[in-house]
Design a protein around this motif. Structure first.
Motif, PDB file in Angstrom:
ATOM      1  N   VAL A 117       0.848  -1.189   0.000  1.00 18.39           N
ATOM      2  CA  VAL A 117       0.000   0.000   0.000  1.00 18.39           C
ATOM      3  C   VAL A 117       0.884   1.238   0.000  1.00 18.39           C
ATOM      4  CG1 VAL A 117      -1.959  -1.086   1.160  1.00 18.39           C
ATOM      5  CG2 VAL A 117      -0.196   0.059   2.528  1.00 18.39           C
ATOM      6  N   VAL A 118       0.390   2.299  -0.604  1.00 15.57           N
ATOM      7  CA  VAL A 118       1.024   3.603  -0.509  1.00 15.57           C
ATOM      8  C   VAL A 118       0.306   4.354   0.607  1.00 15.57           C
ATOM      9  CG1 VAL A 118       1.536   5.766  -1.691  1.00 15.57           C
ATOM     10  CG2 VAL A 118       1.641   3.588  -2.946  1.00 15.57           C
ATOM     11  N   GLN A 123       2.670   5.364  10.803  1.00 16.56           N
ATOM     12  CA  GLN A 123       2.146   4.226  11.561  1.00 16.56           C
ATOM     13  C   GLN A 123       3.008   2.976  11.400  1.00 16.56           C
ATOM     14  OE1 GLN A 123      -2.169   3.636  11.496  1.00 16.56           O
ATOM     15  NE2 GLN A 123      -2.395   5.620  10.476  1.00 16.56           N
ATOM     16  N   GLY A 124       4.169   3.123  10.789  1.00 10.14           N
ATOM     17  CA  GLY A 124       5.084   2.002  10.673  1.00 10.14           C
ATOM     18  C   GLY A 124       5.275   1.531   9.240  1.00 10.14           C
ATOM     19  N   ALA A 125       6.181   0.545   9.086  1.00  7.95           N
ATOM     20  CA  ALA A 125       6.540   0.037   7.760  1.00  7.95           C
ATOM     21  C   ALA A 125       5.549  -0.976   7.231  1.00  7.95           C
ATOM     22  CB  ALA A 125       7.932  -0.586   7.800  1.00  7.95           C
ATOM     23  N   THR A 126       4.609  -1.410   8.073  1.00 12.33           N
ATOM     24  CA  THR A 126       3.514  -2.267   7.619  1.00 12.33           C
ATOM     25  C   THR A 126       2.203  -1.720   8.180  1.00 12.33           C
ATOM     26  OG1 THR A 126       3.590  -3.818   9.494  1.00 12.33           O
ATOM     27  CG2 THR A 126       5.010  -4.292   7.591  1.00 12.33           C
ATOM     28  N   VAL A 152       0.596  -5.767   5.577  1.00  8.73           N
ATOM     29  CA  VAL A 152       1.122  -5.533   4.236  1.00  8.73           C
ATOM     30  C   VAL A 152       2.183  -4.439   4.295  1.00  8.73           C
ATOM     31  CG1 VAL A 152      -1.026  -6.243   3.128  1.00  8.73           C
ATOM     32  CG2 VAL A 152      -0.678  -3.842   3.698  1.00  8.73           C
ATOM     33  N   PRO A 153       3.167  -4.483   3.383  1.00  9.41           N
ATOM     34  CA  PRO A 153       4.209  -3.447   3.371  1.00  9.41           C
ATOM     35  C   PRO A 153       3.633  -2.090   2.994  1.00  9.41           C
ATOM     36  CG  PRO A 153       4.830  -5.356   2.031  1.00  9.41           C
ATOM     37  CD  PRO A 153       3.381  -5.510   2.367  1.00  9.41           C
ATOM     38  N   VAL A 154       4.256  -1.040   3.535  1.00  9.76           N
ATOM     39  CA  VAL A 154       3.879   0.336   3.217  1.00  9.76           C
ATOM     40  C   VAL A 154       4.988   0.972   2.393  1.00  9.76           C
ATOM     41  CG1 VAL A 154       3.379   2.615   4.175  1.00  9.76           C
ATOM     42  CG2 VAL A 154       2.493   0.565   5.307  1.00  9.76           C
ATOM     43  N   HIS A 155       4.615   1.608   1.295  1.00 10.55           N
ATOM     44  CA  HIS A 155       5.564   2.373   0.478  1.00 10.55           C
ATOM     45  C   HIS A 155       5.294   3.859   0.677  1.00 10.55           C
ATOM     46  CE1 HIS A 155       6.598  -1.052  -2.591  1.00 10.55           C
ATOM     47  NE2 HIS A 155       6.762  -1.411  -1.326  1.00 10.55           N
ATOM     48  N   ASP A 156       6.364   4.591   0.887  1.00  8.14           N
ATOM     49  CA  ASP A 156       6.272   6.016   1.182  1.00  8.14           C
ATOM     50  C   ASP A 156       5.743   6.804  -0.021  1.00  8.14           C
ATOM     51  OD1 ASP A 156       6.917   8.525   2.621  1.00  8.14           O
ATOM     52  OD2 ASP A 156       8.422   8.707   1.040  1.00  8.14           O
ATOM     53  N   PRO A 157       4.702   7.623   0.150  1.00  9.88           N
ATOM     54  CA  PRO A 157       4.132   8.362  -0.984  1.00  9.88           C
ATOM     55  C   PRO A 157       5.137   9.225  -1.732  1.00  9.88           C
ATOM     56  CG  PRO A 157       2.674   8.500   0.913  1.00  9.88           C
ATOM     57  CD  PRO A 157       3.938   7.848   1.385  1.00  9.88           C
ATOM     58  N   ALA A 158       5.964   9.966  -1.004  1.00  9.76           N
ATOM     59  CA  ALA A 158       6.921  10.844  -1.667  1.00  9.76           C
ATOM     60  C   ALA A 158       7.923  10.050  -2.497  1.00  9.76           C
ATOM     61  CB  ALA A 158       7.642  11.703  -0.635  1.00  9.76           C
TER      62      ALA A 158
END
Length: 238
Positions: A117-118, A123-126, A152-158
């Motif tokens: 997810v973007v 709130q953390g890396a997941t 699920v992994p989080v991808h940084d929007p910027a």
């Protein structure tokens, strides 16, 4: 066999694929619910998004898609515009296999699928992604009918925007747009097609979403917006 609206729904088991706006869509799988099957069959699945994209997308666009689902929206547009490049995010672990099958069936090679997810990293890396009985309602936003949650992994929007450099944003993330859109670096976009979810997003959240687009120079394209799908396009201030 010809698709005909007079057949009752149980006959769907005889179709391995359905025609949908130039695609052959594999429809045998637990993810294809009765409502989804019928919308594909009738040709009106996600049609407000497809209508807006048909008007706004250009042949060489770089497209960032948040909320890939079954892959039909980007699949249709990727076939129409083979010179375009899609970077598409989908968090639901039940869907990548179905998306890959759709792409193989139709020879689609210009859509990169990312299982993440973007979202803001505060709130953390997941993040907990909440699965619903109907995949179309799975989301980061908690709901009473959720079946379970998966990390699920989080991808940084910027970082994502800096890498992809999208011309066009497509977003259908079941209410998570309230937290995401206001923090996206929208200034480089030419256009966006966003499905909003007013049963989840507050009025104040809607104001922040529209304010973010307007602040980035993107205004609603009224004639290409329908139901809860809103199209935006950049306006030259001069």
């Amino acid at each position: 066999m010809k698709q005909t609206a007079s057949l009752s729904f149980p006959f769907r088991r005889f179709w391995k694929t359905l025609h949908f706006h130039g695609l052959q869509v594999p429809v045998q799988g637990a993810h294809v619910s009765k409502p989804v099957w019928k919308h594909i069959w009738r040709g009106d699945y996600e049609w407000p998004e497809l209508r807006a994209l048909s008007a706004l997308m250009r042949p060489e666009d770089r497209v960032l898609e948040l909320g890939l689902g079954m892959g039909l929206v980007s699949g249709v547009m990727a076939r129409r515009h083979p010179g375009a490049r899609f970077t598409s995010y989908e968090a639901n672990p039940a869907l990548p296999e179905a998306i890959a099958r759709l792409h193989r069936t139709n020879g689609i090679t210009n859509v990169e699928v990312r299982s993440a997810v973007v979202a803001p990293l505060d709130q953390g890396a997941t993040r907990s992604f909440r699965l619903h009985r109907h995949f179309t309602e799975s989301s980061l936003v908690a709901g009473a009918a959720d079946l379970e949650a998966v990390e699920v992994p989080v991808h940084d929007p910027a970082a994502v925007f800096a890498e992809v450099r999208p011309d066009l944003l497509v977003c259908d993330i079941e209410g998570a747009e309230e937290e995401l859109i206001p923090v996206l670096p929208l200034a480089g976009l030419r256009a966006a097609v966003i499905e909003l979810h007013p049963h989840i997003v507050s009025r104040a959240g809607m104001a922040r979403i529209f304010g973010a687009f307007l602040g980035a120079g993107l205004v609603p394209v009224v004639e290409q917006s329908f139901e809860t799908v809103v199209a935006f396009e950049r306006v030259d201030a001069s």
